[in-house]
Structure formats: C-alpha cells, structure tokens
Design a protein around this motif. Structure first.
Motif, short mmCIF file in Angstrom:
data_model
loop_
_atom_site.label_atom_id
_atom_site.label_comp_id
_atom_site.label_asym_id
_atom_site.label_seq_id
_atom_site.Cartn_x
_atom_site.Cartn_y
_atom_site.Cartn_z
N ALA A 118 0.87 -0.91 0.21
CA ALA A 118 0.09 0.03 -0.11
C ALA A 118 0.99 1.27 -0.02
O ALA A 118 1.39 1.42 1.08
CB ALA A 118 -1.01 -0.06 1.28
N GLN A 143 -3.41 9.80 -0.51
CA GLN A 143 -4.33 8.64 -1.06
C GLN A 143 -3.70 7.45 -1.15
O GLN A 143 -2.31 7.44 -1.61
CB GLN A 143 -4.82 9.26 -2.41
CG GLN A 143 -5.61 8.07 -3.07
CD GLN A 143 -6.96 7.95 -2.56
OE1 GLN A 143 -7.23 7.05 -1.68
NE2 GLN A 143 -7.97 8.86 -2.34
N THR A 144 -4.18 6.38 -1.05
CA THR A 144 -3.69 5.07 -1.08
C THR A 144 -4.43 4.35 -2.16
O THR A 144 -3.63 3.34 -2.52
CB THR A 144 -3.64 4.25 0.40
OG1 THR A 144 -5.05 4.13 0.74
CG2 THR A 144 -2.57 5.00 1.03
N GLN A 145 -5.68 4.25 -2.32
CA GLN A 145 -6.21 3.45 -3.16
C GLN A 145 -6.01 3.82 -4.85
O GLN A 145 -6.07 2.86 -5.67
CB GLN A 145 -7.77 3.59 -2.97
CG GLN A 145 -8.25 3.24 -1.61
CD GLN A 145 -9.73 3.33 -1.64
OE1 GLN A 145 -10.46 4.18 -2.28
NE2 GLN A 145 -10.19 2.72 -0.61
N HIS A 146 -5.60 4.89 -5.22
CA HIS A 146 -5.37 5.10 -6.72
C HIS A 146 -4.01 5.56 -7.07
O HIS A 146 -3.87 6.34 -7.91
CB HIS A 146 -6.44 6.53 -6.99
CG HIS A 146 -7.69 5.88 -6.73
ND1 HIS A 146 -8.47 6.86 -5.86
CD2 HIS A 146 -8.65 5.22 -7.32
CE1 HIS A 146 -9.72 6.14 -5.84
NE2 HIS A 146 -9.84 5.49 -6.84
#
Length: 65
Positions: free
Chosen positions: A5, A13-16
């Motif tokens: 991650a 931000q970590t998801q994108h």
C-alpha cells in the motif's frame, strides 16, 4: 503475493496509487491518479512496508489459533 500500500506523498491517497514508470537508474516511480503527481519510493520505504505487512499477517494468523 504481497501487495504494497503506497501512499501518495502529496495528497495521502492510497487507493489510486499505481506503478507508473522507472527512472534511468531503475528506481520505481508511482503515480497518484487523484492528484496526478508522481513520486519515487525509496527502497527502504518498500522494505518497511513489507515488514509491516508481514507483521500484520502474523498477528492475524495468531489470532485465529
């Protein structure tokens, strides 16, 4: 397979955040698709992420026993 991650150093931000490119020396570059900026992640940061992930997996498996 161990997933990392990676957090964007600019917006958090970590998801994108995805692998984007490499530098001439071969260092991995990541791109945040929320703010559009790219960043390098130092090798020791990746190692620390792997260690933290391994510790998390260990604790999760220990809780099952």
């Amino acid at each position: 397979m161990l997933l990392e991650a990676i957090a964007c150093k600019h917006c958090g931000q970590t998801q994108h955040v995805k692998r984007y490119d490499t530098t001439r020396s071969g260092t991995q570059r990541y791109r945040c698709y929320d703010c559009g900026r790219t960043a390098l992640v130092a090798r020791f940061e990746c190692s620390q992420l792997r260690i933290d992930a391994c510790i998390g997996i260990f604790h999760a498996l220990s809780a099952l026993a």
